[in-house]
Enzyme design. Structure first.
Site, short mmCIF file in Angstrom:
data_model
loop_
_atom_site.label_atom_id
_atom_site.label_comp_id
_atom_site.label_asym_id
_atom_site.label_seq_id
_atom_site.Cartn_x
_atom_site.Cartn_y
_atom_site.Cartn_z
N ASN A 165 0.72 -1.13 0.02
CA ASN A 165 -0.13 0.10 -0.16
C ASN A 165 1.04 1.18 -0.02
O ASN A 165 1.46 1.66 0.84
CB ASN A 165 -0.91 0.08 1.11
N ARG B 95 -2.64 -1.99 -3.44
CA ARG B 95 -3.71 -1.17 -3.22
C ARG B 95 -3.82 -0.12 -4.16
O ARG B 95 -2.69 0.50 -4.05
CB ARG B 95 -3.71 -0.78 -1.91
N HIS C 178 -13.14 3.02 0.12
CA HIS C 178 -13.17 2.10 1.26
C HIS C 178 -13.78 0.63 0.77
O HIS C 178 -14.35 -0.20 1.42
CB HIS C 178 -13.98 2.23 2.45
N ARG D 219 -12.73 15.58 8.26
CA ARG D 219 -13.48 15.97 7.11
C ARG D 219 -14.73 16.17 7.51
O ARG D 219 -15.11 15.38 8.16
CB ARG D 219 -13.37 14.69 5.95
N GLU E 68 -8.32 -5.29 5.03
CA GLU E 68 -8.12 -4.87 3.85
C GLU E 68 -6.86 -5.63 3.49
O GLU E 68 -7.01 -6.04 1.86
CB GLU E 68 -8.05 -3.45 3.45
#
Ligand code: ADP
Length: 403
Positions: free
Chosen positions: A6, A92, A181, A242, A385
Protein backbone atom coordinates in the site's frame (compact mmCIF):
# COMPACT_ATOMS: atom_id res chain seq x y z
CA UNK A 1 4.18 -16.10 -0.69
CA UNK A 2 2.09 -13.08 -1.54
CA UNK A 3 3.16 -9.55 -0.71
CA UNK A 4 0.61 -6.74 -0.32
CA UNK A 5 1.84 -3.19 -0.89
CA UNK A 6 0.00 0.00 0.00
CA UNK A 7 2.10 2.87 -1.34
CA UNK A 8 0.88 6.20 0.02
CA UNK A 9 2.24 9.67 -0.69
CA UNK A 10 4.59 9.54 2.32
CA UNK A 11 4.28 5.97 3.56
CA UNK A 12 4.63 2.36 2.45
CA UNK A 13 2.64 -0.34 4.23
CA UNK A 14 3.50 -3.95 3.46
CA UNK A 15 2.35 -7.38 4.55
CA UNK A 16 3.61 -10.81 3.62
CA UNK A 17 1.17 -13.75 3.47
CA UNK A 18 1.70 -17.49 3.06
CA UNK A 19 0.44 -18.79 -0.27
CA UNK A 20 -1.58 -21.79 0.94
CA UNK A 21 -3.53 -20.43 3.94
CA UNK A 22 -2.98 -16.68 3.51
CA UNK A 23 -1.58 -16.56 7.00
CA UNK A 24 0.18 -13.29 7.82
CA UNK A 25 3.95 -13.87 8.08
CA UNK A 26 5.14 -10.30 8.57
CA UNK A 27 3.91 -6.76 8.26
CA UNK A 28 5.46 -3.35 8.38
CA UNK A 29 5.26 0.29 7.62
CA UNK A 30 7.72 2.92 6.46
CA UNK A 31 6.52 6.40 7.33
CA UNK A 32 7.63 9.95 6.55
CA UNK A 33 9.09 8.99 3.17
CA UNK A 34 10.68 12.08 1.64
CA UNK A 35 11.25 13.75 5.01
CA UNK A 36 14.53 14.26 6.89
CA UNK A 37 14.24 10.93 8.67
CA UNK A 38 11.85 8.10 7.89
CA UNK A 39 10.55 5.75 10.52
CA UNK A 40 10.51 2.04 9.66
CA UNK A 41 8.75 -0.70 11.62
CA UNK A 42 8.67 -4.42 10.81
CA UNK A 43 6.67 -6.93 12.83
CA UNK A 44 6.91 -10.66 12.35
CA UNK A 45 6.66 -13.92 14.19
CA UNK A 46 9.86 -15.96 14.16
CA UNK A 47 10.08 -19.75 13.70
CA UNK A 48 9.69 -20.24 17.48
CA UNK A 49 6.36 -18.40 17.34
CA UNK A 50 7.78 -15.35 19.12
CA UNK A 51 6.60 -11.97 17.94
CA UNK A 52 9.38 -9.55 17.06
CA UNK A 53 9.34 -5.89 16.24
CA UNK A 54 12.19 -4.05 14.58
CA UNK A 55 12.24 -0.29 14.24
CA UNK A 56 14.81 2.07 12.86
CA UNK A 57 15.11 5.58 11.54
CA UNK A 58 16.98 6.70 8.45
CA UNK A 59 16.27 9.06 5.55
CA UNK A 60 14.23 7.42 2.77
CA UNK A 61 13.82 9.91 -0.08
CA UNK A 62 11.25 8.08 -2.27
CA UNK A 63 9.40 4.84 -2.98
CA UNK A 64 12.34 3.15 -4.72
CA UNK A 65 14.42 3.52 -1.56
CA UNK A 66 11.43 2.52 0.59
CA UNK A 67 10.92 -0.73 -1.33
CA UNK A 68 14.68 -1.40 -1.20
CA UNK A 69 14.60 -0.92 2.60
CA UNK A 70 11.59 -3.23 2.91
CA UNK A 71 13.28 -5.89 0.73
CA UNK A 72 16.49 -5.67 2.75
CA UNK A 73 14.60 -6.04 6.05
CA UNK A 74 12.65 -9.04 4.77
CA UNK A 75 15.93 -10.60 3.57
CA UNK A 76 17.86 -9.92 6.79
CA UNK A 77 15.10 -11.59 8.77
CA UNK A 78 15.01 -14.67 6.52
CA UNK A 79 11.48 -13.90 5.38
CA UNK A 80 12.12 -13.33 1.66
CA UNK A 81 15.29 -13.51 -0.44
CA UNK A 82 14.11 -11.29 -3.30
CA UNK A 83 10.83 -9.89 -4.62
CA UNK A 84 11.09 -12.16 -7.68
CA UNK A 85 10.71 -15.21 -5.40
CA UNK A 86 7.12 -14.18 -4.58
CA UNK A 87 4.12 -15.93 -6.14
CA UNK A 88 2.38 -12.60 -6.48
CA UNK A 89 2.25 -8.98 -5.37
CA UNK A 90 -1.06 -7.21 -4.65
CA UNK A 91 -1.13 -3.42 -4.83
CA UNK A 92 -3.78 -1.22 -3.25
CA UNK A 93 -4.90 1.43 -5.74
CA UNK A 94 -7.28 4.13 -4.56
CA UNK A 95 -9.04 5.22 -7.76
CA UNK A 96 -10.13 2.88 -10.51
CA UNK A 97 -12.70 5.30 -11.96
CA UNK A 98 -15.14 3.63 -14.35
CA UNK A 99 -12.28 1.79 -16.06
CA UNK A 100 -11.74 -0.86 -13.38
CA UNK A 101 -14.72 -2.84 -12.02
CA UNK A 102 -12.55 -5.62 -10.61
CA UNK A 103 -9.01 -6.35 -9.56
CA UNK A 104 -6.73 -6.81 -12.56
CA UNK A 105 -3.33 -8.24 -13.43
CA UNK A 106 -1.01 -5.29 -13.96
CA UNK A 107 0.51 -4.62 -17.37
CA UNK A 108 1.51 -1.48 -19.25
CA UNK A 109 -2.11 -0.63 -20.15
CA UNK A 110 -3.28 -0.97 -16.56
CA UNK A 111 -0.47 1.32 -15.40
CA UNK A 112 -1.48 3.88 -18.01
CA UNK A 113 -5.10 3.56 -16.86
CA UNK A 114 -4.12 4.22 -13.23
CA UNK A 115 -2.06 7.20 -14.35
CA UNK A 116 -4.96 8.57 -16.46
CA UNK A 117 -7.15 8.53 -13.33
CA UNK A 118 -4.68 10.63 -11.30
CA UNK A 119 -6.66 13.86 -11.70
CA UNK A 120 -9.49 12.16 -9.77
CA UNK A 121 -7.16 11.15 -6.91
CA UNK A 122 -4.11 13.41 -7.17
CA UNK A 123 -2.80 12.53 -3.70
CA UNK A 124 -3.19 8.78 -4.06
CA UNK A 125 -2.95 7.35 -7.58
CA UNK A 126 0.53 8.78 -8.39
CA UNK A 127 1.89 7.33 -5.11
CA UNK A 128 0.18 3.97 -5.73
CA UNK A 129 1.71 3.97 -9.21
CA UNK A 130 5.17 4.84 -7.89
CA UNK A 131 5.08 1.65 -5.76
CA UNK A 132 3.83 -0.41 -8.71
CA UNK A 133 6.58 0.89 -11.02
CA UNK A 134 9.35 -0.03 -8.57
CA UNK A 135 7.90 -3.48 -7.85
CA UNK A 136 7.37 -4.18 -11.58
CA UNK A 137 10.97 -3.16 -12.33
CA UNK A 138 12.37 -5.36 -9.54
CA UNK A 139 10.16 -8.39 -10.16
CA UNK A 140 9.12 -8.21 -13.82
CA UNK A 141 8.19 -11.91 -13.97
CA UNK A 142 6.14 -11.96 -10.77
CA UNK A 143 2.39 -11.56 -11.41
CA UNK A 144 1.18 -8.30 -9.85
CA UNK A 145 -2.41 -7.32 -9.21
CA UNK A 146 -4.09 -3.94 -8.72
CA UNK A 147 -6.96 -3.96 -6.21
CA UNK A 148 -9.04 -0.79 -6.40
CA UNK A 149 -10.79 0.98 -3.50
CA UNK A 150 -13.54 2.07 -5.87
CA UNK A 151 -14.14 -1.25 -7.69
CA UNK A 152 -16.71 -2.75 -5.28
CA UNK A 153 -18.91 0.33 -5.76
CA UNK A 154 -19.01 0.06 -9.55
CA UNK A 155 -22.33 -1.84 -9.31
CA UNK A 156 -24.07 1.25 -7.89
CA UNK A 157 -26.94 2.13 -10.26
CA UNK A 158 -26.83 5.32 -12.28
CA UNK A 159 -29.68 7.04 -10.39
CA UNK A 160 -27.58 6.62 -7.24
CA UNK A 161 -24.15 7.59 -8.55
CA UNK A 162 -25.14 10.66 -10.58
CA UNK A 163 -25.28 14.11 -9.04
CA UNK A 164 -28.11 16.42 -10.12
CA UNK A 165 -25.70 18.51 -12.18
CA UNK A 166 -25.65 19.16 -15.93
CA UNK A 167 -25.24 15.71 -17.50
CA UNK A 168 -22.32 16.90 -19.63
CA UNK A 169 -20.21 17.21 -16.46
CA UNK A 170 -20.50 13.45 -16.08
CA UNK A 171 -19.82 12.81 -19.77
CA UNK A 172 -16.93 15.23 -20.16
CA UNK A 173 -15.42 15.63 -16.67
CA UNK A 174 -16.26 12.22 -15.10
CA UNK A 175 -18.13 13.97 -12.27
CA UNK A 176 -20.08 11.26 -10.41
CA UNK A 177 -20.08 9.40 -7.10
CA UNK A 178 -17.37 6.69 -7.07
CA UNK A 179 -17.16 5.70 -3.39
CA UNK A 180 -14.08 4.47 -1.51
CA UNK A 181 -13.13 1.89 1.18
CA UNK A 182 -14.57 -0.70 -1.26
CA UNK A 183 -12.08 -3.40 -0.24
CA UNK A 184 -13.14 -3.05 3.40
CA UNK A 185 -16.90 -2.92 2.67
CA UNK A 186 -16.60 -6.01 0.48
CA UNK A 187 -14.46 -7.89 3.02
CA UNK A 188 -16.72 -7.29 6.03
CA UNK A 189 -19.94 -7.85 4.06
CA UNK A 190 -18.68 -11.27 2.93
CA UNK A 191 -17.40 -12.03 6.45
CA UNK A 192 -20.86 -11.09 7.81
CA UNK A 193 -22.51 -13.58 5.44
CA UNK A 194 -20.12 -16.32 6.63
CA UNK A 195 -20.77 -15.35 10.26
CA UNK A 196 -24.54 -15.62 9.69
CA UNK A 197 -24.17 -18.85 7.68
CA UNK A 198 -26.06 -17.28 4.75
CA UNK A 199 -25.02 -16.82 1.11
CA UNK A 200 -23.58 -13.33 0.49
CA UNK A 201 -25.87 -13.10 -2.53
CA UNK A 202 -29.02 -13.48 -0.39
CA UNK A 203 -28.45 -10.64 2.05
CA UNK A 204 -29.34 -6.98 2.50
CA UNK A 205 -26.40 -5.50 4.39
CA UNK A 206 -25.44 -2.03 5.61
CA UNK A 207 -21.70 -1.76 6.24
CA UNK A 208 -20.27 1.10 8.30
CA UNK A 209 -16.51 1.61 7.96
CA UNK A 210 -15.63 4.09 10.72
CA UNK A 211 -11.92 4.93 10.89
CA UNK A 212 -10.21 8.30 10.43
CA UNK A 213 -12.08 8.32 7.13
CA UNK A 214 -15.63 6.97 7.41
CA UNK A 215 -18.15 5.64 4.93
CA UNK A 216 -21.33 3.59 4.74
CA UNK A 217 -22.49 1.20 2.02
CA UNK A 218 -25.82 -0.43 1.15
CA UNK A 219 -25.35 -3.91 -0.32
CA UNK A 220 -28.06 -6.13 -1.84
CA UNK A 221 -27.61 -9.66 -3.20
CA UNK A 222 -23.82 -9.29 -3.11
CA UNK A 223 -23.64 -6.04 -5.01
CA UNK A 224 -23.24 -2.50 -3.77
CA UNK A 225 -26.28 -0.23 -4.29
CA UNK A 226 -25.11 2.99 -2.67
CA UNK A 227 -22.26 4.43 -0.66
CA UNK A 228 -21.73 7.64 1.25
CA UNK A 229 -18.40 8.84 -0.15
CA UNK A 230 -18.69 10.55 -3.49
CA UNK A 231 -16.49 11.83 -6.28
CA UNK A 232 -13.86 12.17 -3.53
CA UNK A 233 -13.67 10.79 0.03
CA UNK A 234 -15.05 14.09 1.38
CA UNK A 235 -18.78 13.38 1.03
CA UNK A 236 -21.01 11.59 3.51
CA UNK A 237 -20.38 10.84 7.17
CA UNK A 238 -18.63 13.13 9.64
CA UNK A 239 -14.97 12.02 9.78
CA UNK A 240 -11.86 12.71 11.85
CA UNK A 241 -10.94 15.88 9.98
CA UNK A 242 -13.41 15.91 7.03
CA UNK A 243 -16.79 17.58 7.12
CA UNK A 244 -18.77 15.02 5.12
CA UNK A 245 -22.07 16.32 3.66
CA UNK A 246 -22.67 20.06 3.67
CA UNK A 247 -24.43 22.75 1.67
CA UNK A 248 -22.01 23.54 -1.20
CA UNK A 249 -23.15 27.18 -1.10
CA UNK A 250 -21.21 27.52 2.18
CA UNK A 251 -18.07 27.59 0.02
CA UNK A 252 -19.32 30.49 -2.15
CA UNK A 253 -20.38 32.32 0.99
CA UNK A 254 -16.98 31.86 2.68
CA UNK A 255 -15.08 32.82 -0.47
CA UNK A 256 -17.15 36.01 -0.84
CA UNK A 257 -17.25 37.00 2.82
CA UNK A 258 -13.75 36.02 3.99
CA UNK A 259 -11.74 35.88 0.76
CA UNK A 260 -10.64 32.30 1.41
CA UNK A 261 -8.85 30.76 -1.58
CA UNK A 262 -9.65 27.40 -3.20
CA UNK A 263 -6.70 25.77 -1.45
CA UNK A 264 -7.76 27.18 1.90
CA UNK A 265 -11.31 25.92 1.40
CA UNK A 266 -9.97 22.50 0.40
CA UNK A 267 -7.85 22.37 3.55
CA UNK A 268 -10.76 23.61 5.66
CA UNK A 269 -13.06 20.78 4.56
CA UNK A 270 -10.47 17.99 4.41
CA UNK A 271 -8.11 18.75 7.29
CA UNK A 272 -9.77 21.18 9.71
CA UNK A 273 -13.38 19.99 9.87
CA UNK A 274 -15.17 16.88 11.13
CA UNK A 275 -14.57 15.89 14.75
CA UNK A 276 -11.42 18.05 14.83
CA UNK A 277 -13.26 21.12 13.60
CA UNK A 278 -16.00 20.78 16.19
CA UNK A 279 -13.94 19.94 19.28
CA UNK A 280 -10.24 20.24 18.37
CA UNK A 281 -9.54 16.49 18.52
CA UNK A 282 -9.97 13.91 15.78
CA UNK A 283 -9.07 10.80 17.76
CA UNK A 284 -12.21 9.08 19.10
CA UNK A 285 -10.31 7.72 22.12
CA UNK A 286 -9.35 11.23 23.22
CA UNK A 287 -12.88 12.49 22.55
CA UNK A 288 -14.36 9.67 24.65
CA UNK A 289 -11.95 10.49 27.49
CA UNK A 290 -12.86 14.18 27.30
CA UNK A 291 -16.57 13.31 27.45
CA UNK A 292 -15.93 11.23 30.59
CA UNK A 293 -14.34 14.36 32.14
CA UNK A 294 -17.54 16.29 31.36
CA UNK A 295 -16.27 18.15 28.27
CA UNK A 296 -19.34 19.57 26.47
CA UNK A 297 -17.63 20.38 23.15
CA UNK A 298 -16.34 16.80 22.83
CA UNK A 299 -19.86 15.53 23.61
CA UNK A 300 -21.25 17.78 20.86
CA UNK A 301 -18.73 16.41 18.34
CA UNK A 302 -19.77 12.84 19.20
CA UNK A 303 -23.46 13.79 18.99
CA UNK A 304 -23.04 15.26 15.48
CA UNK A 305 -20.95 12.24 14.36
CA UNK A 306 -23.56 9.73 15.59
CA UNK A 307 -26.57 11.73 14.33
CA UNK A 308 -25.13 11.79 10.77
CA UNK A 309 -24.40 8.06 11.05
CA UNK A 310 -27.98 7.38 12.15
CA UNK A 311 -29.32 9.36 9.18
CA UNK A 312 -27.30 7.17 6.80
CA UNK A 313 -28.46 3.97 8.52
CA UNK A 314 -32.05 5.18 8.08
CA UNK A 315 -31.60 6.14 4.46
CA UNK A 316 -29.94 2.83 3.58
CA UNK A 317 -32.76 0.91 5.30
CA UNK A 318 -35.03 2.78 2.86
CA UNK A 319 -32.72 2.11 -0.12
CA UNK A 320 -32.64 -1.63 0.62
CA UNK A 321 -36.25 -1.93 1.85
CA UNK A 322 -35.01 -3.12 5.26
CA UNK A 323 -31.80 -4.94 6.13
CA UNK A 324 -30.72 -8.37 7.34
CA UNK A 325 -27.65 -6.99 9.04
CA UNK A 326 -25.64 -3.91 9.90
CA UNK A 327 -21.88 -4.27 10.22
CA UNK A 328 -19.66 -1.93 12.25
CA UNK A 329 -15.96 -1.92 11.32
CA UNK A 330 -12.82 0.30 11.27
CA UNK A 331 -11.08 1.60 14.41
CA UNK A 332 -14.18 3.41 15.72
CA UNK A 333 -16.72 0.85 14.50
CA UNK A 334 -14.78 -2.02 16.07
CA UNK A 335 -13.90 -0.35 19.36
CA UNK A 336 -16.34 2.41 20.27
CA UNK A 337 -19.37 0.93 22.04
CA UNK A 338 -20.51 4.51 22.62
CA UNK A 339 -20.70 5.29 18.88
CA UNK A 340 -22.52 2.00 18.20
CA UNK A 341 -24.97 2.61 21.02
CA UNK A 342 -25.74 6.23 20.09
CA UNK A 343 -26.10 5.62 16.36
CA UNK A 344 -28.51 2.69 16.88
CA UNK A 345 -30.50 4.25 19.74
CA UNK A 346 -34.23 4.71 19.13
CA UNK A 347 -34.31 2.50 16.03
CA UNK A 348 -36.48 -0.25 17.59
CA UNK A 349 -39.38 0.47 15.23
CA UNK A 350 -36.97 -0.01 12.33
CA UNK A 351 -36.03 -3.44 13.71
CA UNK A 352 -32.70 -2.53 15.37
CA UNK A 353 -32.23 -3.31 19.07
CA UNK A 354 -28.73 -3.57 20.54
CA UNK A 355 -27.85 -5.76 23.51
CA UNK A 356 -26.12 -3.30 25.89
CA UNK A 357 -23.97 -6.02 27.47
CA UNK A 358 -22.81 -7.56 24.19
CA UNK A 359 -22.13 -4.08 22.84
CA UNK A 360 -19.74 -3.41 25.74
CA UNK A 361 -17.77 -6.68 25.33
CA UNK A 362 -14.22 -6.12 24.05
CA UNK A 363 -13.00 -8.63 21.49
CA UNK A 364 -10.93 -8.81 18.34
CA UNK A 365 -13.33 -11.41 16.90
CA UNK A 366 -16.41 -11.02 14.71
CA UNK A 367 -19.44 -10.84 16.99
CA UNK A 368 -23.17 -10.08 17.18
CA UNK A 369 -24.28 -7.27 19.49
CA UNK A 370 -28.08 -7.27 19.07
CA UNK A 371 -30.86 -8.68 21.24
CA UNK A 372 -32.77 -11.70 19.99
CA UNK A 373 -35.86 -9.55 19.30
CA UNK A 374 -33.83 -7.38 16.86
CA UNK A 375 -35.04 -8.05 13.32
CA UNK A 376 -31.79 -6.63 11.95
CA UNK A 377 -28.67 -8.46 13.14
CA UNK A 378 -26.01 -6.00 14.26
CA UNK A 379 -22.44 -7.25 13.93
CA UNK A 380 -18.95 -6.00 14.74
CA UNK A 381 -16.44 -7.39 12.26
CA UNK A 382 -12.75 -6.40 12.27
CA UNK A 383 -11.79 -5.32 8.79
CA UNK A 384 -8.68 -6.66 7.07
CA UNK A 385 -8.06 -4.87 3.78
CA UNK A 386 -4.60 -6.39 3.34
CA UNK A 387 -6.00 -9.93 3.64
CA UNK A 388 -8.71 -9.08 1.10
CA UNK A 389 -6.06 -7.72 -1.30
CA UNK A 390 -3.98 -10.90 -0.79
CA UNK A 391 -7.08 -13.07 -1.40
CA UNK A 392 -7.98 -11.20 -4.59
CA UNK A 393 -4.36 -11.41 -5.78
CA UNK A 394 -4.27 -15.15 -5.12
CA UNK A 395 -7.61 -15.66 -6.90
CA UNK A 396 -6.46 -13.77 -9.97
CA UNK A 397 -3.04 -15.41 -10.26
CA UNK A 398 -4.56 -18.88 -9.70
CA UNK A 399 -7.21 -18.36 -12.38
CA UNK A 400 -4.71 -17.07 -14.93
CA UNK A 401 -2.17 -19.82 -14.24
CA UNK A 402 -4.83 -22.54 -14.78
CA UNK A 403 -6.44 -20.97 -17.86
P1 ADP B 1 -7.59 4.57 9.54
O1 ADP B 1 -8.82 5.06 8.86
O2 ADP B 1 -6.48 5.59 9.56
O3 ADP B 1 -7.16 3.18 9.13
P2 ADP B 1 -8.52 3.30 11.96
O4 ADP B 1 -9.46 2.38 11.26
O5 ADP B 1 -7.37 2.69 12.70
O6 ADP B 1 -8.00 4.48 11.06
O7 ADP B 1 -9.40 4.13 13.02
C1 ADP B 1 -8.88 5.19 13.75
C2 ADP B 1 -9.96 5.69 14.70
O8 ADP B 1 -10.35 4.61 15.56
C3 ADP B 1 -9.48 6.83 15.60
O9 ADP B 1 -10.49 7.81 15.73
C4 ADP B 1 -9.30 6.10 16.94
O10 ADP B 1 -9.47 6.97 18.02
C5 ADP B 1 -10.42 5.10 16.88
N1 ADP B 1 -10.22 4.06 17.90
C6 ADP B 1 -9.24 3.13 17.95
N2 ADP B 1 -9.35 2.42 19.11
C7 ADP B 1 -10.42 2.92 19.78
C8 ADP B 1 -11.05 2.62 21.04
N3 ADP B 1 -10.59 1.67 21.82
N4 ADP B 1 -12.13 3.35 21.38
C9 ADP B 1 -12.60 4.34 20.61
N5 ADP B 1 -12.06 4.68 19.42
C10 ADP B 1 -10.98 3.97 19.01
Amino acid sequence: MILVLNSGSSSLKFQLFSMDTLQSLASGIIEQIGEKSSHTRLQFTDSDGKSQEITHTQPIPEHKAAIATMSELLKQNNLLVHLDKLSGIGHRVVHGGEAFHHSVLIDKHVMEGISDLSPLAPLHNPANLAGIEVAMAQAPNTPQVAVFDTAFHQTIPVHSFLYALPFTLYEKEKVRRYGFHGTSHSYVAKAAARFLGRPFTSLKTITLHLGNGASAAAIHNGSCQDTSMGMTPLEGLVMGTRSGDLDPAILFYLARETGMTLNELDELLNKKSGLKGICGDNDMRTITERIKQGDKQAALALEIFCYRLKKYIGSYLAVLGGADCIVFTGGIGEHSSLVRQKSCAGLKDLGIVLDPEKNELRSGEARAIHLQQSKVQVLVIPTNEELEIAAQTLKLISSTSTS
